[in-house]
Motif scaffolding. Structure first.
Motif, PDB file in Angstrom:
ATOM      1  N   LEU A 152     -46.116  57.628 -24.417  1.00 33.95           N
ATOM      2  CA  LEU A 152     -47.069  56.453 -23.896  1.00 33.95           C
ATOM      3  C   LEU A 152     -46.288  55.233 -23.984  1.00 33.95           C
ATOM      4  O   LEU A 152     -46.518  54.265 -23.029  1.00 33.95           O
ATOM      5  N   PHE A 153     -45.856  54.683 -24.990  1.00 33.25           N
ATOM      6  CA  PHE A 153     -45.469  53.067 -25.185  1.00 33.25           C
ATOM      7  C   PHE A 153     -44.240  53.041 -24.826  1.00 33.25           C
ATOM      8  O   PHE A 153     -43.650  52.039 -24.311  1.00 33.25           O
ATOM      9  N   LEU A 154     -43.387  54.224 -24.662  1.00 37.48           N
ATOM     10  CA  LEU A 154     -41.844  53.931 -24.045  1.00 37.48           C
ATOM     11  C   LEU A 154     -41.720  54.423 -22.615  1.00 37.48           C
ATOM     12  O   LEU A 154     -40.472  54.163 -21.937  1.00 37.48           O
ATOM     13  N   VAL A 155     -42.650  55.199 -21.974  1.00 34.46           N
ATOM     14  CA  VAL A 155     -42.455  55.837 -20.642  1.00 34.46           C
ATOM     15  C   VAL A 155     -43.716  55.175 -19.684  1.00 34.46           C
ATOM     16  O   VAL A 155     -43.301  54.599 -18.933  1.00 34.46           O
ATOM     17  N   VAL A 156     -44.892  55.707 -20.106  1.00 34.38           N
ATOM     18  CA  VAL A 156     -45.851  55.449 -19.051  1.00 34.38           C
ATOM     19  C   VAL A 156     -46.225  53.933 -18.990  1.00 34.38           C
ATOM     20  O   VAL A 156     -46.328  53.476 -17.992  1.00 34.38           O
ATOM     21  N   ILE A 157     -46.568  52.997 -20.210  1.00 39.04           N
ATOM     22  CA  ILE A 157     -46.671  51.759 -20.052  1.00 39.04           C
ATOM     23  C   ILE A 157     -45.432  51.033 -19.370  1.00 39.04           C
ATOM     24  O   ILE A 157     -45.655  50.152 -18.548  1.00 39.04           O
ATOM     25  N   PRO A 158     -44.412  51.167 -19.859  1.00 39.64           N
ATOM     26  CA  PRO A 158     -43.309  50.473 -19.287  1.00 39.64           C
ATOM     27  C   PRO A 158     -43.137  50.719 -17.862  1.00 39.64           C
ATOM     28  O   PRO A 158     -43.017  49.806 -17.193  1.00 39.64           O
ATOM     29  N   LEU A 159     -43.373  51.973 -17.133  1.00 40.91           N
ATOM     30  CA  LEU A 159     -43.182  52.311 -15.955  1.00 40.91           C
ATOM     31  C   LEU A 159     -44.099  51.547 -15.042  1.00 40.91           C
ATOM     32  O   LEU A 159     -43.978  51.084 -14.074  1.00 40.91           O
ATOM     33  N   ILE A 160     -45.426  51.421 -15.487  1.00 41.49           N
ATOM     34  CA  ILE A 160     -46.649  50.714 -14.828  1.00 41.49           C
ATOM     35  C   ILE A 160     -46.251  49.532 -14.783  1.00 41.49           C
ATOM     36  O   ILE A 160     -46.597  48.726 -13.793  1.00 41.49           O
ATOM     37  N   VAL A 239     -37.291  46.986 -25.941  1.00 35.42           N
ATOM     38  CA  VAL A 239     -36.266  46.044 -25.343  1.00 35.42           C
ATOM     39  C   VAL A 239     -35.314  46.935 -24.520  1.00 35.42           C
ATOM     40  O   VAL A 239     -35.024  46.445 -23.349  1.00 35.42           O
ATOM     41  N   ALA A 240     -34.896  48.003 -25.085  1.00 34.09           N
ATOM     42  CA  ALA A 240     -33.910  48.733 -24.461  1.00 34.09           C
ATOM     43  C   ALA A 240     -34.579  49.313 -23.156  1.00 34.09           C
ATOM     44  O   ALA A 240     -33.949  49.263 -21.794  1.00 34.09           O
ATOM     45  N   VAL A 241     -35.605  49.819 -23.254  1.00 34.26           N
ATOM     46  CA  VAL A 241     -36.393  50.255 -21.983  1.00 34.26           C
ATOM     47  C   VAL A 241     -36.534  48.867 -20.709  1.00 34.26           C
ATOM     48  O   VAL A 241     -36.338  49.385 -19.753  1.00 34.26           O
ATOM     49  N   GLY A 242     -36.970  47.995 -21.239  1.00 40.26           N
ATOM     50  CA  GLY A 242     -36.982  46.669 -20.505  1.00 40.26           C
ATOM     51  C   GLY A 242     -35.716  46.515 -19.822  1.00 40.26           C
ATOM     52  O   GLY A 242     -35.606  46.177 -18.694  1.00 40.26           O
ATOM     53  N   LEU A 243     -34.482  46.693 -20.581  1.00 45.60           N
ATOM     54  CA  LEU A 243     -33.149  46.314 -20.022  1.00 45.60           C
ATOM     55  C   LEU A 243     -32.915  47.500 -19.127  1.00 45.60           C
ATOM     56  O   LEU A 243     -32.408  47.257 -17.809  1.00 45.60           O
ATOM     57  N   ILE A 244     -33.472  48.798 -19.257  1.00 44.89           N
ATOM     58  CA  ILE A 244     -32.948  49.834 -18.359  1.00 44.89           C
ATOM     59  C   ILE A 244     -33.982  49.548 -16.765  1.00 44.89           C
ATOM     60  O   ILE A 244     -33.263  49.933 -15.916  1.00 44.89           O
ATOM     61  N   LEU A 245     -35.229  49.276 -17.061  1.00 42.39           N
ATOM     62  CA  LEU A 245     -35.913  49.255 -16.056  1.00 42.39           C
ATOM     63  C   LEU A 245     -35.808  47.762 -15.453  1.00 42.39           C
ATOM     64  O   LEU A 245     -36.538  47.200 -14.459  1.00 42.39           O
ATOM     65  N   TYR A 253     -43.355  42.727 -23.361  1.00 47.03           N
ATOM     66  CA  TYR A 253     -44.270  43.739 -24.114  1.00 47.03           C
ATOM     67  C   TYR A 253     -43.531  43.960 -25.156  1.00 47.03           C
ATOM     68  O   TYR A 253     -44.455  44.318 -26.465  1.00 47.03           O
ATOM     69  N   ALA A 254     -42.366  44.087 -25.312  1.00 49.03           N
ATOM     70  CA  ALA A 254     -41.874  44.611 -26.576  1.00 49.03           C
ATOM     71  C   ALA A 254     -41.753  43.736 -27.808  1.00 49.03           C
ATOM     72  O   ALA A 254     -42.020  43.709 -28.906  1.00 49.03           O
ATOM     73  N   VAL A 255     -41.760  42.353 -27.066  1.00 51.89           N
ATOM     74  CA  VAL A 255     -41.756  41.179 -28.135  1.00 51.89           C
ATOM     75  C   VAL A 255     -42.937  40.776 -28.616  1.00 51.89           C
ATOM     76  O   VAL A 255     -43.279  40.691 -29.820  1.00 51.89           O
ATOM     77  N   ALA A 256     -44.167  40.975 -27.647  1.00 52.06           N
ATOM     78  CA  ALA A 256     -45.444  40.841 -28.093  1.00 52.06           C
ATOM     79  C   ALA A 256     -45.931  42.112 -29.153  1.00 52.06           C
ATOM     80  O   ALA A 256     -46.658  41.678 -30.002  1.00 52.06           O
TER      81      ALA A 256
END
Length: 302
Positions: A152-160, A239-245, A253-256
Motif C-alpha cells: 500500500l505505502f510503497l507501491v499503490v500510493i506512490p504510483l498514484i 525516499v528511494a521509491v520517490g527517486l525511482i519514480l 510524502y516520505a518526508v511528511a
C-alpha cells in the motif's frame, strides 16, 4: 491557541497576496486556476478563505471551522479539475498544503492542542500480541503485515502520486542517476526492514505493529544500533521509491510520513513501552538514539 491564530493570520495574508497575483499575473492565474473564471472563484473564495482565515486569526472559532472546511473542499475540487483537464496543478498543491495547515491550526484554536492520540485508537491502539508457543506464527503474521503495508505505502500510493504529478503537469526534472541510486537505497532499506522484522518477531514474542506489539523488550540485531530501525527503513524506502519514480510528490510524502511518525506516533509508542518495560526501556532509550545509528549496546542489557 496562539500558534493556531497566527497560522490563520498568515494564511489570510498569503491568500490575499495570491488573489492579487492571480489578477495581476496571467502566468500565476494559469498555473493555479487554469481555465477557471477568476472573478467567479474569487467571489466565493475571498470571503470563505481569506475573510474566514482573518476572523479565525482574531479568535472566532466558527470562522476557523468555515475556513478549514472550505479549504478542503477547494483542494478536492481543484484536484478533480486538474485530473480531468491537466490544468491548475500547482493550485492543487497549494490548497492541499493549506488544508493540512488549516486542520492543524483548527485543532489548536478549538482544542488548544493537536489530539495525536486520536491516531492510535481502534485497530491502531497499542496492544501486546497474543502469547504464542511458536515464534514462527509471529514471523508469518509479521510478513503478512509487511506485504500489506509495503504494497500500500510503497507501491499503490506512490504510483498514484506519480501519475497525478504528471497529469497535473507539476513534475520536476531529476538527474539521470536517480533511478539506479533509488534501487540501491531501496534494496538496502528493505533488507534493514526485513532484518528488523525477523528479530522483533522471533525474540519479542510479537510483531512490529501497534495492534500486536512484542511482549518482550528487544535489544538485538539492528535494535542495538538504533531504536526504531523499521521506521528508519520505511522512511528511507519511501525516499528511494520517490527517486525511482522521479517524483518530488513521493519524496514529500516520505518526508511528511517521517514527521508524522516522529511527532505524532513515536511519543505514544515510547510512552507505552515505558509503561510496560519501565526502567529497562528508559535505560535503552537513553543509550540508543532514535534515528541515527550509534555505537551498539549490549544485546543483554542497555
Amino acid at each position: 491557541m496562539r500558534w493556531g491564530r497566527t497560522y490563520f493570520a498568515v494564511q489570510a495574508i498569503a491568500g490575499a497576496a495570491w488573489w492579487f497575483a492571480v489578477f495581476a499575473s496571467p502566468p500565476v492565474r494559469d498555473v493555479t486556476l487554469g481555465g477557471l473564471n477568476p472573478i467567479v472563484v474569487a467571489a466565493v473564495d475571498i470571503p470563505l478563505f481569506v475573510g474566514a482565515s482573518a476572523l479565525a486569526a482574531l479568535g472566532v472559532q466558527g470562522a476557523a471551522v468555515v475556513s478549514t472546511a472550505w479549504t478542503g473542499i477547494v483542494a478536492i475540487a481543484l484536484a478533480g479539475y486538474a485530473t480531468v483537464t491537466t490544468e491548475a496543478g500547482w493550485g492543487v498543491v497549494i490548497m492541499a498544503a493549506a488544508t493540512a495547515g488549516s486542520a492543524f491550526a483548527l485543532c489548536l484554536v478549538v482544542l488548544g492542542r493537536i489530539p495525536t492520540e486520536w491516531m492510535i485508537r481502534g485497530p491502531f491502539a497499542f496492544r501486546p500480541a497474543a502469547v504464542r508457543s511458536a515464534a514462527a506464527s509471529h514471523v508469518v503474521s509479521t510478513f503478512s503485515q509487511i506485504a500489506v503495508f509495503w504494497g500500500l505505502f510503497l507501491v499503490v500510493i506512490p504510483l498514484i502520486a506519480a501519475v497525478l504529478e504528471h497529469r497535473w503537469a507539476i513534475a520536476l526534472q531529476f538527474p539521470a542517476f536517480n533511478v539506479p541510486l533509488g534501487v540501491v537505497v531501496l534494496t538496502a532499506a528493505s533488507a534493514l526492514g526485513i532484518w528488523s522484522a525477523i528479530v522483533m518477531s522471533t525474540l519479542g514474542d510479537g510483531t512490529p505493529l501497534p495492534s500486536a506489539m512484542p511482549n518482550s523488550l528487544v535489544i538485538a540485531g539492528p535494535y542495538r544500533w538504533v531504536r526504531n530501525p523499521m521506521a528508519v527503513s520505511g522512511i528511507v524506502q519511501g525516499v528511494a521509491v520517490g527517486l525511482i519514480l522521479s517524483s518530488w510528490l513521493v519524496l514529500s510524502y516520505a518526508v511528511a510520513g517521517s514527521l508524522l511518525w516522529n511527532y505524532a506516533i513515536r511519543p505514544h509508542e515510547e510512552a507505552d513501552l515505558e509503561q510496560r518495560f519501565g526502567a529497562d526501556f528508559r535505560r535503552y532509550r537513553d543509550a540508543v538514539r532514535c534515528w541515527l545509528p550509534g555505537a551498539p549496546v549490549s544485546p543483554s542489557s542497555p
